[in-house]
Structure formats: C-alpha cells, structure tokens
Scaffold this motif. Structure first.
Motif, PDB file in Angstrom:
ATOM      1  N   PHE A  38       4.677   0.913  -9.870  1.00 20.71           N
ATOM      2  CA  PHE A  38       4.519   0.422  -8.473  1.00 20.71           C
ATOM      3  C   PHE A  38       3.599   1.264  -7.820  1.00 20.71           C
ATOM      4  N   CYS A  39       2.382   0.700  -7.352  1.00 19.11           N
ATOM      5  CA  CYS A  39       1.619   1.739  -6.832  1.00 19.11           C
ATOM      6  C   CYS A  39       0.704   0.940  -5.577  1.00 19.11           C
ATOM      7  N   ILE A  40       0.726   2.120  -4.579  1.00 22.76           N
ATOM      8  CA  ILE A  40       0.143   1.509  -3.174  1.00 22.76           C
ATOM      9  C   ILE A  40      -1.114   2.672  -3.026  1.00 22.76           C
ATOM     10  N   ILE A  41      -2.213   1.859  -2.621  1.00 22.92           N
ATOM     11  CA  ILE A  41      -3.230   2.966  -2.206  1.00 22.92           C
ATOM     12  C   ILE A  41      -3.405   2.858  -0.558  1.00 22.92           C
ATOM     13  N   LEU A  42      -3.218   4.046   0.007  1.00 16.18           N
ATOM     14  CA  LEU A  42      -3.448   4.340   1.506  1.00 16.18           C
ATOM     15  C   LEU A  42      -4.872   3.683   1.778  1.00 16.18           C
ATOM     16  N   GLY A  59       0.980   3.003   8.000  1.00 18.86           N
ATOM     17  CA  GLY A  59       1.638   3.853   7.059  1.00 18.86           C
ATOM     18  C   GLY A  59       3.000   3.745   6.981  1.00 18.86           C
ATOM     19  N   SER A  60       3.704   3.215   8.246  1.00 20.49           N
ATOM     20  CA  SER A  60       5.336   2.994   7.967  1.00 20.49           C
ATOM     21  C   SER A  60       5.586   1.945   7.306  1.00 20.49           C
ATOM     22  N   LEU A  61       4.910   0.729   7.268  1.00 18.09           N
ATOM     23  CA  LEU A  61       4.969  -0.380   6.326  1.00 18.09           C
ATOM     24  C   LEU A  61       5.053   0.156   4.868  1.00 18.09           C
ATOM     25  N   GLN A  62       3.927   0.887   4.569  1.00 13.02           N
ATOM     26  CA  GLN A  62       3.852   1.241   3.108  1.00 13.02           C
ATOM     27  C   GLN A  62       4.818   2.321   2.844  1.00 13.02           C
ATOM     28  N   ASP A  63       5.220   3.284   3.855  1.00 15.79           N
ATOM     29  CA  ASP A  63       6.190   4.039   3.335  1.00 15.79           C
ATOM     30  C   ASP A  63       7.734   3.328   3.216  1.00 15.79           C
ATOM     31  N   ALA A  64       7.872   2.340   3.964  1.00 12.04           N
ATOM     32  CA  ALA A  64       9.180   1.358   3.829  1.00 12.04           C
ATOM     33  C   ALA A  64       8.916   1.006   2.500  1.00 12.04           C
ATOM     34  N   MET A  65       8.028   0.409   1.978  1.00 13.56           N
ATOM     35  CA  MET A  65       7.862  -0.193   0.537  1.00 13.56           C
ATOM     36  C   MET A  65       8.149   0.614  -0.621  1.00 13.56           C
ATOM     37  N   ILE A  66       7.302   2.042  -0.548  1.00 15.34           N
ATOM     38  CA  ILE A  66       7.453   2.919  -1.528  1.00 15.34           C
ATOM     39  C   ILE A  66       8.746   3.416  -1.784  1.00 15.34           C
ATOM     40  N   PRO A 475      -4.093  -2.948 -12.392  1.00 18.31           N
ATOM     41  CA  PRO A 475      -4.475  -3.061 -10.832  1.00 18.31           C
ATOM     42  C   PRO A 475      -3.510  -2.586 -10.126  1.00 18.31           C
ATOM     43  N   ILE A 476      -3.691  -2.299  -8.866  1.00 22.30           N
ATOM     44  CA  ILE A 476      -2.863  -1.544  -7.828  1.00 22.30           C
ATOM     45  C   ILE A 476      -1.766  -2.720  -7.518  1.00 22.30           C
ATOM     46  N   SER A 477      -0.618  -2.279  -7.344  1.00 22.51           N
ATOM     47  CA  SER A 477       0.582  -3.376  -7.211  1.00 22.51           C
ATOM     48  C   SER A 477       0.421  -3.873  -5.502  1.00 22.51           C
ATOM     49  N   MET A 478       0.059  -3.278  -4.832  1.00 26.63           N
ATOM     50  CA  MET A 478       0.263  -3.652  -3.286  1.00 26.63           C
ATOM     51  C   MET A 478      -0.808  -2.894  -2.366  1.00 26.63           C
ATOM     52  N   LEU A 479      -1.466  -3.715  -1.451  1.00 25.22           N
ATOM     53  CA  LEU A 479      -2.290  -3.086  -0.448  1.00 25.22           C
ATOM     54  C   LEU A 479      -1.742  -3.519   0.940  1.00 25.22           C
ATOM     55  N   VAL A 480      -1.702  -2.551   1.780  1.00 24.02           N
ATOM     56  CA  VAL A 480      -1.239  -2.992   3.158  1.00 24.02           C
ATOM     57  C   VAL A 480      -2.568  -2.713   3.876  1.00 24.02           C
ATOM     58  N   THR A 481      -2.805  -3.550   4.689  1.00 22.51           N
ATOM     59  CA  THR A 481      -3.733  -3.431   5.718  1.00 22.51           C
ATOM     60  C   THR A 481      -3.878  -4.551   6.762  1.00 22.51           C
ATOM     61  N   GLY A 482      -4.675  -4.129   8.056  1.00 22.44           N
ATOM     62  CA  GLY A 482      -4.983  -5.188   8.940  1.00 22.44           C
ATOM     63  C   GLY A 482      -5.665  -6.281   8.558  1.00 22.44           C
ATOM     64  N   TYR A 483      -5.628  -7.535   8.822  1.00 21.14           N
ATOM     65  CA  TYR A 483      -6.244  -8.448   8.799  1.00 21.14           C
ATOM     66  C   TYR A 483      -7.621  -8.600   9.319  1.00 21.14           C
ATOM     67  N   ASP A 484      -7.736  -7.550  10.134  1.00 18.99           N
ATOM     68  CA  ASP A 484      -9.214  -7.349  10.761  1.00 18.99           C
ATOM     69  C   ASP A 484     -10.137  -6.831   9.924  1.00 18.99           C
ATOM     70  N   HIS A 512      -0.984  -7.123   7.904  1.00 18.16           N
ATOM     71  CA  HIS A 512      -0.461  -7.082   9.250  1.00 18.16           C
ATOM     72  C   HIS A 512      -1.348  -7.180  10.425  1.00 18.16           C
ATOM     73  N   GLY A 513      -1.060  -7.487  11.689  1.00 22.27           N
ATOM     74  CA  GLY A 513      -1.826  -7.794  12.635  1.00 22.27           C
ATOM     75  C   GLY A 513      -2.359  -6.450  13.339  1.00 22.27           C
ATOM     76  N   LEU A 514      -2.681  -6.762  14.880  1.00 27.06           N
ATOM     77  CA  LEU A 514      -3.082  -5.407  15.457  1.00 27.06           C
ATOM     78  C   LEU A 514      -2.009  -5.212  16.555  1.00 27.06           C
TER      79      LEU A 514
END
Length: 860
Positions: A38-42, A59-66, A475-484, A512-514
């Motif tokens: 399971f891999c996330i890229i910051l 970062g907190s969302l990704q940290d919780a996932m990992i 491929p990377i398992s998960m990307l967490v980023t803002g919709y913007d 996630h949002g803003l």
C-alpha cells in the motif's frame, strides 16, 4: 516509560517522533508473507514554502490512512518529496539576493543556479521540522526532490519521447504573461480579482455609410491590433451589417464585421471587438475563422510597441496602462467616444508579482493534449481507478474532453532546462540527449513548467526511483489531494505516466476540499484569516489538531476551521489520558476468563464498534468511523463501564477478569485511535508494552458471548443506571440516597438479578406494575418505562422536568427535520450518516409523543 499524571503533549511528542525515525518505523514492514503493498505519495510542497493549514489537513488524512494500513498488516509506504517550484523559488531567492544588495543581472546563470540549489536544500530543513511537529509517518529513506538526478533523467527522456512521437512542438501562440518576471505562467499562477475599471463605448463607422456600430471595451490600448468586430448572427440590430466593414476609430484601419454565437447579445452593446493577440477567447475566434492574428501591440515588459500610433504621435515604450487615457482622449477628439462608465470586472493578476497578467503572443513549447487526453480516457474506462467522491471522475472526464494544448516552457533560470540544443553552425536541433560536441551547441534557455516534472511523480518515486526496490509499488495505491488541483496536477499525472507506462498511475484518488475560517470564508493573505498549524500545535498539541483535521469534514467537502472543535478533541484525548491514570492503578492481568455480565457487555460493545469502525475506515470515511470510536470510548467505556466495575474490584470472584477486561479493551482503544492521535496513543501504549504501537495489528473481535437473557439484563441495567444518574444530577440527589423505582408493563425482567447489579449503584427495583397511579414520576428510555418513588421532589417539580424534556425533544425533532429536508445533505452525505439522522428523528419523535401523552393525562 515514565508516566505523567497530567496530559502535556509537549513533554513527549518530539521524543516519540525521534524514536519512530531512529527505529525505522516509518519504513514499509512486511508483517507476514501475505502482506500486500500500500503506497501513498505526498503531494510535494514547494521547497521554500511554509506549510499552512491546508498542508496539515492533507498530511493528516494521509497519515491516518498509512497508520491504519500498517495496523491492518499492509506493507505500507508513504513517500515524501519536495517540488523545486520554478517561479516561486526563483522569485523568493531573488528577493533574498536583493536584500543582500546583490545585482541579479550580473550573476552568471551557472553560478546563480548553484547558489539557488544550495539555498533550496537548506530551505528543506524547515519543511522537515514541520513534518516532524505534525507527526507525519513519512519514509524519509525514499524522499525525493524534483531536481534529483533520476527525476531529471526521466523528465528529459519523457520530453524526447513526446517530441519523437510528435506530441511536443514549438509554436507562436497566446499565453499568460507576467510582465515583471517576463515569463509565461500557468493558469494556477493567475489570481482573478474583482477590480474597479472603466468601460469605454466607441463608435466604429460602417464603411460607405453614415452609420456606426457601438463597441464597448475595458482595454482601448489593444485596439491598435483589432482584426474584426463580431456580433451574434441572430441579433436583429446587426444583421444588415454582416460581412461589411467598419473603420477602427484608433487608426482608421478597415476591419470586417463577422458573426459567431459566442457573442452575448445582451452584454454591453452586443458588438465585440476581436483582438486575438491579447485575448484568449478572441484568439480562438481568429483560429476558427482563419484570421491572421500574429500582430501584437504590447511588449513583454508591458510597454506598447511600434504598432501603437495615434496619428503622427507614437506611444512606443509607454506602459500600456499609462497610455490608456491618452488613447481615450485621442478617440474623443475625433468625436468617436460615446461615453465612459465605471465598471467592475475580474482581472487576472500574477500570484508571484502582483502584476496584471497580459495575454501575449509568444514562441513557446507546447504539448499536444488531445491525443494524450484520448488515451487517458481509455485507460480510466478500462482500468477503473477509484474516485472518492465519485463525482470527481465526471469532473476530470469533462476537462479531458475539453482540453487545450499545454504550454510547458517558462522563461526562467530555475528548473529543468528545456532539453533541446541548437547548433551554432547549422540548423540542426538535438532533443533529449546532450550532443557529444556540446561546445558547438546552445541549449534552449527556457525551463519546463514545474507541473511537467511533478506530473511524472508516481513514476519518479517508484519505477524510476533512486532505488529499484520500489518498482512493485507502482501503480500508487492512493493519492490524497485537494480538488482544486485536479486539473493542474492529477490529470497531468494520469496522461504523462499513463503515456509512458500504459497504466493508470494511481488506483484510488481521495479528494478533499478547501479550509475555510469560522465565517466560512476561504483562508487568504488578503483577509488575514490564515492559521499557522504550528501555532495550533504549540497550544493544543499535534494530536488534537490531527484528530480535528481527520474527523471533521465529509469526504470531498470544505472544512471549516473551528477552534472549539479542536478543544473538544483535546478534551477527548485528556479523557483517554485520565482513563489511563485510573487503569494504571491496577496491576495488569495477562489472561482471565470473562464471566461477569458487565464485563461481557463491554466486550460485546467493543466488538460491535470495532466492526463498524473497520467498515468505515476501509472506505476512508474517517468522520463516521471517529463518531463510532468517540461514542464507544467516551460513553460506553469511560462514562459507563469504568463506573460500573468500580464495585467489582472489591469482589474477589471478579477482580482478575475485570482488570484483564479493562486492560484488553483499553489497549484495543489505543490501537483504534492511533490513526487519529498517533503521539498520545504511542505514549500510553509504551507505558505498558516494550514495543511500539506501530508494530501492533488491528484488534480482532473478542470471543465472548452474551446470552439472550444476559443481553436483556444488561440493557435494562445500563438504561436504568443512566437515567437515574441523570436524575441525581438534575435534582442534586446524593449518591448515598437509594432511589427506588417501579417498572411498568414489563413482565420479562428478572427483578432479583437486576437488583443484584443495581444494588452497587444505590438503585432498587421495588416491583413490576401494569400501570401507575400518577404520571408525575415517569421516566421513559429505550422502550423501558420507570416510575421512581419520589421521596425527594414535589409533583410540580417533576412535571416541570417533563416539560423541559418536551421542549428539548421538540427542538431536536425540528433540527433533525431541517437536516433531512436539506437536499444537499441527502445527496452528498454518506448513506450511513443519513440513516443515522433518520433513526435519531424516529427516536426523538417517539419519546416526544410519549411525554406529551403523559402531560395530557395529568390535565384530565
């Protein structure tokens, strides 16, 4: 590990983070032979940037996932990195040089870049320090920088492949231009602001007539290179003029009257001047109608060029904004100015310099996007990456279907220099690989758009990383980023990495949002409403901020910053801390058989909660999962169970199993809360264990069963103790006072057994009755109706209590009905949350109806 009586996060957070790093606990660990990757890229922050609250949320969302995936046995890896951030870093470094009194223009390029690179590496220390304060579980051994050698090699080879496949070309096209930096910039670097302007209305005389077409514009300085006047073909006012010509009032040149449905007949005069050299929409019209559009009037520094002539007067070299009044006065002198009016419009400003961005024609490098977009659409359809929430898949598809070619060159020094070399002797051009006799060549001086290298990030960090050991994480398992930045970054990763690997680069995307302030305003420098996450950490600790950021906003929605909610998180953590202080007073018991019904009850409650939490965590629905955790920890475990079992510590038959049950449940609570509060859970865990909590496994349900009779017994017990506790608080009844109750309309209850439990709480069931002689002393809770024997309160006082409860329930029913009538909530909230609200409404309404019936019966 030493135990502190008072919760003080500053006393252990730094020490624990150092312990995690030194023991390589952030690196992927294979806990068993079946461990899956399971891999996330910051998302790489700007190397010189100061991390803001948005970074902390991301970062907190990704940290919780990992952390959750590590506990679930995955070989979990979170790869960090930083972005060289072309414009942002160069402008910041130039400011530093200016402050030191250095003349930037005289510093040779190579020397400038060496100094800038060294400075940028120094700046990374600040980001590292912030990551550490936030407690992020990052694999520092695999950290990358977008200017690392392996990334540069990948960038150059990708450029060459795109060029060889005729997907990169050089062209003279319109771009966003920063006149101060004198470079093309991307859309994301253009900030649109509402600006007070002037709208000028001019007469364009129709040739061979005495008639005029009225044209309104906010930019008279661009009229020198107008190529046409456009009207809507359905506009009756102008049909007779179509394909005729008008005289440009600024230079008397003849330009045609053309039609297109793009023109809004209701806006302004309904007639639009077309200046393709200085307007993106006009440029599209010129291309559509094959109009020559390569003549500009504005130089790259914002001054007017040789095309700016008012009769015999030249405006060459004058700033285009300063020349505006002279142009208007000149047209007015010809009698062709109709009027000038105040007007407010959206104008693009450079994010870095604050200058008004000019759409300018410029020779740049471009990527042909339509073939890549088509390929990306096919890959998404075939390989089906997960979009969370799903609506963003449609958003991305729409953008890919309407994509324009991408300008990838920037006129800067800092970044990946365009890998193209031009011969000094011939017209030869070498792309991708430096020529052997490099002295005979000159390299293109422009650099690539920062998004080009960051668009290759998934491949750069895995298959093309500095270590080959990471290839199987693609491929990377998960990307967490803002919709913007869905368009600016996510889409570019998909088409660049997909083009190279023939695979989607990311399996799941979490948007996630803003972050907004307490008044629901977007945080910005102009409003001065930004919040520094380090300030929050200094005040409340990293865990309170982390818990707030992970547990507050519904997936895909904006988050409203509310310090009261951070205080709530701190209070919850403090409750957990105090529970540990109480539990630690009893020696641990390694194993015991659970027989007492109260111990069985808490195990049963834990099992139900654990199942619900995992269901939500597996879907990354942290908000609902956290609700289940807090309800169990705060209510079931702390407020109820720890109170219920105090008397069992004095019963030799049950003391060992009770201590064992408390320790087992509390340990599992720490593990379940670790993704939400990593520091405090580690601190408490290591007070009782030699290893780190990060080496633990997610708890399994405990195999202890309640019989049907025990389930009923404990449910009655819990309900009775709860309502009588509230009764004591409301009426200040001493704990020593035995409260006697009758149970109405329930023949199934075993009075003797339940009284054995209630006796320790100074509550006694007197008898079972079919009906009550008075309705004044009734308590209704969860299908159980009690009549308490009032030896402490008057009838009037009791009725007042019921009426207050009715008012409370009426407000709750109204609140719940308002929520459920909100279509936005129904459409966007998780189905579990909607169903929970419906159940609340049903329960409130049922209790309200019963209480109203009781009050009405007293009036008869």
């Amino acid at each position: 590990m030493k135990k502190n009586a008072v919760y003080d996060p500053s006393s252990f957070e730094n020490r624990i983070y150092k312990f995690w790093k030194e023991n390589n606990l952030f690196e992927p660990i294979k806990k068993n032979k079946d461990s899956k990757n399971f891999c996330i890229i910051l998302p790489p922050p700007n190397v010189t940037g100061h991390l803001h609250l948005g970074h902390a949320w991301d970062g907190s969302l990704q940290d919780a996932m990992i952390r959750y995936k590590k506990l679930k046995g995955f070989r979990a890896l979170w790869i960090p990195g930083t972005d060289h951030a072309g414009i942002a870093t160069q402008t910041k470094f130039e400011q530093v040089l200016k402050q030191n009194g250095e003349n930037i223009k005289v510093i040779p390029r190579n020397q400038f870049l060496k100094r800038l690179y060294k400075w940028s590496i120094e700046q990374k220390k600040y980001i590292h320090a912030q990551w550490a304060r936030m407690g992020l579980c990052l694999s520092y051994k695999n950290e990358a920088y977008t200017l690392d050698e392996n990334v540069s090699e990948l960038v150059n080879s990708t450029f060459k492949k795109l060029y060889d496949d005729k997907l990169i070309y050089q062209g003279y096209k319109i771009v966003n231009w920063d006149i101060k930096l004198q470079t093309a910039i991307s859309d994301i670097e253009v900030v649109h602001k509402s600006t007070k302007s002037k709208m000028y209305h001019f007469k364009y005389q129709v040739t061979n007539t005495n008639e005029f077409i009225k044209v309104a514009t906010t930019r008279p300085e661009t009229m020198f290179v107008d190529v046409a006047v456009f009207v809507n073909p359905n506009d009756e006012r102008y049909k007779k003029y179509i394909n005729m010509q008008v005289i440009n009032p600024i230079n008397d040149k003849l330009i045609p009257i053309l039609t297109d449905t793009y023109v809004d007949s209701s806006f302004g005069t309904g007639a639009m001047k077309c200046t393709p050299a200085h307007d993106f929409n006009d440029y599209k019209l010129a291309i559509k109608y094959q109009i020559e559009c390569y003549q500009s009037v504005i130089n790259q520094d914002g001054t007017l060029n040789e095309n700016a002539n008012l009769g015999e007067i030249s405006l060459k070299g004058i700033d285009r904004l300063q020349a505006r009044n002279k142009i208007v006065e000149y047209i007015k002198s010809k009698g062709l100015l109709i009027k000038t009016e105040d007007y407010e419009n959206e104008i693009g400003y450079s994010e870095r310099t604050g200058e008004i961005v000019e759409p300018l024609l410029s020779e740049q490098w471009f990527v042909k996007m339509k073939p890549l977009a088509k390929q990306t659409i096919v890959l998404i359809k075939k390989q089906k990456p997960e979009f969370i929430p799903l609506r963003f898949e449609k958003t991305m598809q729409q953008w890919l279907n309407n994509i324009e070619d991408w300008c990838i060159s920037r006129q800067l020094k800092w970044g990946h220099q365009i890998p193209v070399w031009y011969s000094n002797k011939t017209n030869e051009k070498i792309v991708g690989i430096p020529p052997i006799n490099i002295k005979d060549y000159v390299q293109d001086t422009s650099v690539l758009d920062t998004w080009f290298s960051s668009g290759l990030w998934p491949l750069a960090l895995t298959k093309h990383s500095q270590t080959s050991k990471l290839s199987d994480f693609y491929p990377i398992s998960m990307l967490v980023t803002g919709y913007d930045i869905l368009f600016f970054w996510v889409a570019r990763m998909f088409f660049l990495c997909g083009y190279l690997s023939k695979s989607v680069p990311i399996k799941s995307l979490f948007f996630h949002g803003l972050i907004r302030d307490s008044q629901n305003r977007k945080m910005s420098k102009s409003l001065n409403n930004g919040v520094d996450p380090i300030d929050v950490i200094n005040k409340y600790g990293a865990d309170a901020l982390h818990m707030f950021l992970v547990s507050t906003a519904t997936v895909g929605e904006d988050l409203r910053y509310d310090e009261k909610k951070i205080e709530y998180c701190w209070n919850f953590i403090n409750k957990l801390w105090n529970a540990n202080n109480y539990i630690s007073t009893h020696k641990q018991v390694t194993k015991a058989k659970i027989t007492h019904v109260i111990n069985k009850w808490i195990v049963n409650e834990f099992n139900k909660t654990n199942t619900l939490i995992q269901q939500q965590m597996d879907k990354y629905n942290f908000v609902v999962a956290f609700k289940h955790i807090t309800e169990f920890v705060w209510e079931s475990f702390c407020n109820k169970y720890l109170e219920y079992v105090k008397k069992l510590f004095f019963d030799k038959r049950y003391i060992k199993e009770t201590i064992y049950t408390i320790n087992s449940i509390y340990k599992n609570i720490l593990i379940m809360l670790h993704p939400y509060a990593p520091f405090v859970t580690e601190q408490i865990y290591m007070q009782h264990n030699k290893k780190s909590i990060m080496l633990e496994k997610w708890p399994k349900n405990i195999s202890t069963m309640l019989s049907p009779n025990e389930k009923q017994l404990i449910q009655y017990f819990v309900n009775i103790v709860s309502v009588i506790r509230d009764l004591r608080i409301k009426h200040s009844i001493k704990q020593a006072h035995v409260i006697k109750v009758n149970i109405i309309n329930n023949k199934k209850i075993d009075v003797n057994k339940i009284n054995q439990l209630l006796d320790k709480h100074n509550i006694k069931i007197e008898k079972l009755i079919s009906k009550t002689s008075t309705n004044d002393n009734l308590i209704i809770t969860n299908n159980l109706t009690l009549e308490y024997i009032n030896d402490f309160m008057s009838q009037a006082q009791n009725l007042d209590v019921i009426n207050k409860k009715i008012i409370f329930l009426q407000n709750e029913v109204k609140r719940s009905e308002n929520i459920l009538s909100n279509q936005n909530f129904i459409n966007k909230a998780p189905i579990e949350k909607v169903n929970l609200e419906k159940q609340k409404l049903n329960d409130y309404q049922k209790q309200l109806d019963e209480l109203i019936t009781i009050v009405n019966s007293t009036k008869n």
